[in-house]
Design a protein around this motif. Structure first.
Motif, short mmCIF file in Angstrom:
data_model
loop_
_atom_site.label_atom_id
_atom_site.label_comp_id
_atom_site.label_asym_id
_atom_site.label_seq_id
_atom_site.Cartn_x
_atom_site.Cartn_y
_atom_site.Cartn_z
N PHE A 94 -3.05 8.32 -34.52
CA PHE A 94 -2.46 7.06 -34.08
C PHE A 94 -2.60 5.97 -35.14
O PHE A 94 -2.44 4.79 -34.85
CB PHE A 94 -3.13 6.58 -32.79
N SER A 95 -2.91 6.33 -36.38
CA SER A 95 -3.22 5.34 -37.41
C SER A 95 -2.01 4.50 -37.80
O SER A 95 -2.16 3.38 -38.31
CB SER A 95 -3.78 6.04 -38.66
N ASP A 96 -0.81 5.01 -37.56
CA ASP A 96 0.39 4.25 -37.95
C ASP A 96 0.86 3.32 -36.84
O ASP A 96 1.91 2.69 -36.97
CB ASP A 96 1.51 5.22 -38.32
N GLN A 97 0.07 3.21 -35.77
CA GLN A 97 0.47 2.37 -34.64
C GLN A 97 -0.54 1.25 -34.44
O GLN A 97 -1.74 1.42 -34.72
CB GLN A 97 0.58 3.20 -33.35
N SER A 98 -0.08 0.12 -33.96
CA SER A 98 -0.95 -1.00 -33.60
C SER A 98 -0.34 -1.71 -32.40
O SER A 98 0.88 -1.65 -32.18
CB SER A 98 -1.13 -1.96 -34.77
N TRP A 99 -1.20 -2.36 -31.65
CA TRP A 99 -0.78 -3.05 -30.43
C TRP A 99 -1.36 -4.46 -30.44
O TRP A 99 -2.50 -4.67 -30.88
CB TRP A 99 -1.27 -2.30 -29.19
N PHE A 100 -0.60 -5.42 -29.95
CA PHE A 100 -1.02 -6.81 -29.93
C PHE A 100 -1.17 -7.29 -28.48
O PHE A 100 -0.28 -7.08 -27.65
CB PHE A 100 0.00 -7.69 -30.67
N PHE A 101 -2.31 -7.93 -28.22
CA PHE A 101 -2.60 -8.49 -26.90
C PHE A 101 -3.10 -9.92 -27.08
O PHE A 101 -3.70 -10.25 -28.11
CB PHE A 101 -3.67 -7.66 -26.17
N PRO A 102 -2.84 -10.80 -26.11
CA PRO A 102 -3.29 -12.20 -26.23
C PRO A 102 -4.80 -12.29 -26.48
O PRO A 102 -5.59 -11.58 -25.85
CB PRO A 102 -2.90 -12.81 -24.88
N LYS A 103 -5.18 -13.15 -27.40
CA LYS A 103 -6.60 -13.30 -27.73
C LYS A 103 -7.42 -13.74 -26.52
O LYS A 103 -8.56 -13.31 -26.35
CB LYS A 103 -6.77 -14.32 -28.86
N ILE A 104 -6.85 -14.59 -25.71
CA ILE A 104 -7.61 -15.11 -24.58
C ILE A 104 -7.89 -14.02 -23.54
O ILE A 104 -8.80 -14.14 -22.72
CB ILE A 104 -6.87 -16.30 -23.94
N LEU A 105 -7.10 -12.94 -23.57
CA LEU A 105 -7.27 -11.84 -22.63
C LEU A 105 -8.01 -10.66 -23.23
O LEU A 105 -8.49 -9.80 -22.50
CB LEU A 105 -5.91 -11.35 -22.10
N SER A 106 -8.10 -10.59 -24.54
CA SER A 106 -8.66 -9.41 -25.19
C SER A 106 -9.65 -9.77 -26.29
O SER A 106 -9.74 -9.09 -27.31
CB SER A 106 -7.53 -8.54 -25.77
N GLY A 107 -10.38 -10.86 -26.11
CA GLY A 107 -11.30 -11.31 -27.15
C GLY A 107 -12.66 -10.64 -27.12
O GLY A 107 -13.48 -10.85 -28.00
N SER A 108 -12.95 -9.82 -26.11
CA SER A 108 -14.28 -9.20 -26.00
C SER A 108 -14.34 -7.91 -26.80
O SER A 108 -13.33 -7.22 -27.00
CB SER A 108 -14.60 -8.91 -24.53
N TYR A 109 -15.56 -7.56 -27.23
CA TYR A 109 -15.81 -6.28 -27.89
C TYR A 109 -17.25 -5.88 -27.63
O TYR A 109 -18.05 -6.66 -27.11
CB TYR A 109 -15.49 -6.36 -29.39
N PHE A 110 -17.59 -4.66 -28.02
CA PHE A 110 -18.91 -4.10 -27.70
C PHE A 110 -19.87 -4.29 -28.86
O PHE A 110 -19.49 -4.20 -30.05
CB PHE A 110 -18.79 -2.61 -27.38
N VAL A 111 -21.11 -4.56 -28.50
CA VAL A 111 -22.21 -4.59 -29.48
C VAL A 111 -23.35 -3.75 -28.91
O VAL A 111 -23.52 -3.64 -27.70
CB VAL A 111 -22.68 -6.03 -29.76
N GLN A 112 -24.12 -3.16 -29.82
CA GLN A 112 -25.24 -2.34 -29.41
C GLN A 112 -26.51 -3.17 -29.41
O GLN A 112 -26.77 -3.93 -30.34
CB GLN A 112 -25.39 -1.14 -30.34
N SER A 113 -27.30 -3.04 -28.32
CA SER A 113 -28.55 -3.80 -28.24
C SER A 113 -29.53 -3.29 -29.28
O SER A 113 -29.48 -2.13 -29.73
CB SER A 113 -29.15 -3.68 -26.84
#
Length: 339
Positions: A94-113
């Motif tokens: 899927f490396s040739d594909q990308s998707w765009f979503f509103p920042k206000i709806l998709s601004g979260s990401y995961f971090v490891q404790s």
């Protein structure tokens, strides 16, 4: 489709299943988390797409969610870059594909404790190279976490350019029976008690309140109970009554009347204890023998007693000595009777 809370689920099925949870947030209590992770440990695959996750589930997996949305930089001129985040899968297919979503709806990401020893694989990142879709092996099963649920909304699923992100993410699940959650959703009407039990703080406050009510009823109820009065032991006034009656007859000096009453009590005793109907001392010799046999008193004593009573009943007055003699004979009959 699942429409019941996790604690009402059936036992772990014999065949593995896919468990899918999609919502703005997922707040499970420790009991529900334990049941869910047991299912995964036995071979189920768990897919969670939420904007916020916490509690025991996040602690067990050793991950947390943070937001990378920090406003719009002034140096940026591209409108799409200003308002949207770009998502890319790490899979080369899927490396040739990308998707765009509103920042206000998709601004979260995961971090490891820092203290986490759980390793995960990044399956998708945002334009800041932050992990937004990760895979965590857990026991015999797998856990897939997506940091936003919005790719699965009707708006994006109807978009021919955007729906493929959701389909690619779901494609990581195995081809097996799927349980789609419809219970842990925003807007689902739940009872007040169920809402309280889903929040650790409210749950603790609830049980503390119940404990306080029980203690209040136990201790306060005992404190306000009416004092039970101590009643004096009833006195035996029979002897006092007998003495009073005796003094009364002694003062009147009617010995014959007193003997008459004593004879009536004696006849009543014979009726109730020997089952003999006797109302006077004038009885036959056969009756006297019957009295002797039933009472166990010698026949001579019975004859003397009834002779004395017969003689006294025929006289208008008797002396004190005669009254004492007959009374002693009656008392002797009482002590000698076998009944």
């Amino acid at each position: 489709q699942n429409s019941s809370p996790i604690y009402e689920w059936d036992d772990i099925p014999e065949t593995a299943e896919n468990l899918i949870f999609i919502n703005s947030q997922l707040n499970l209590d420790p009991f529900e988390t334990e049941i869910l992770l047991d299912r995964v440990d036995y071979g189920d695959d768990l897919f969670i797409a939420v904007g916020r996750i916490g509690g025991l589930l996040a602690d067990t997996l050793g991950i947390a969610m943070t937001t990378g949305f920090s406003g719009i930089p002034q140096s940026t001129s591209d409108l799409k870059t200003l308002t949207q985040k770009e998502f890319r899968f790490t899979n080369p297919a899927f490396s040739d594909q990308s998707w765009f979503f509103p920042k206000i709806l998709s601004g979260s990401y995961f971090v490891q404790s820092d203290s986490s020893e759980v390793s995960y694989t990044v399956l998708a990142t945002d334009d800041g190279n932050n992990p937004v879709f990760i895979h965590i092996p857990f026991g015999e099963g797998n856990i897939f976490l997506l940091s936003t649920p919005f790719p699965f909304t009707n708006y994006y699923m109807r978009d021919v350019e955007q729906y493929t992100f959701a389909s690619h993410a779901i494609s990581y699940l195995q081809n097996q029976p799927t349980l789609w959650d419809a219970y842990y959703k925003d807007g689902i009407n739940r009872s007040r008690l169920e809402f309280i039990l889903t929040s650790p703080n409210l749950k603790s406050a609830w049980f503390i309140s119940l404990l306080g009510i029980v203690l209040f009823l136990l201790f306060y109820g005992r404190r306000v109970q009416r004092i039970i009065p101590i009643l004096p032991e009833p006195n035996n006034t029979s002897i006092e009554f007998a003495r009073t009656i005796g003094r009364l007859h002694f003062l009147q000096g009617s010995h014959a009347e007193l003997l008459q009453k004593k004879a009536q009590f004696f006849y009543a005793y014979l009726r109730s204890n020997l089952s003999l109907s006797i109302t006077s001392a004038d009885i036959s010799s056969d009756m006297k023998k019957d009295i002797a046999q039933r009472s166990g008193v010698p026949n001579d004593d019975v004859n003397r007693l009834f002779s004395s009573l017969t003689e006294a009943e025929q006289r208008a007055e008797i002396t004190v000595t005669e009254l004492k003699q007959i009374s002693q004979q009656i008392d002797h009959f009482y002590t000698q009777t076998k009944r």
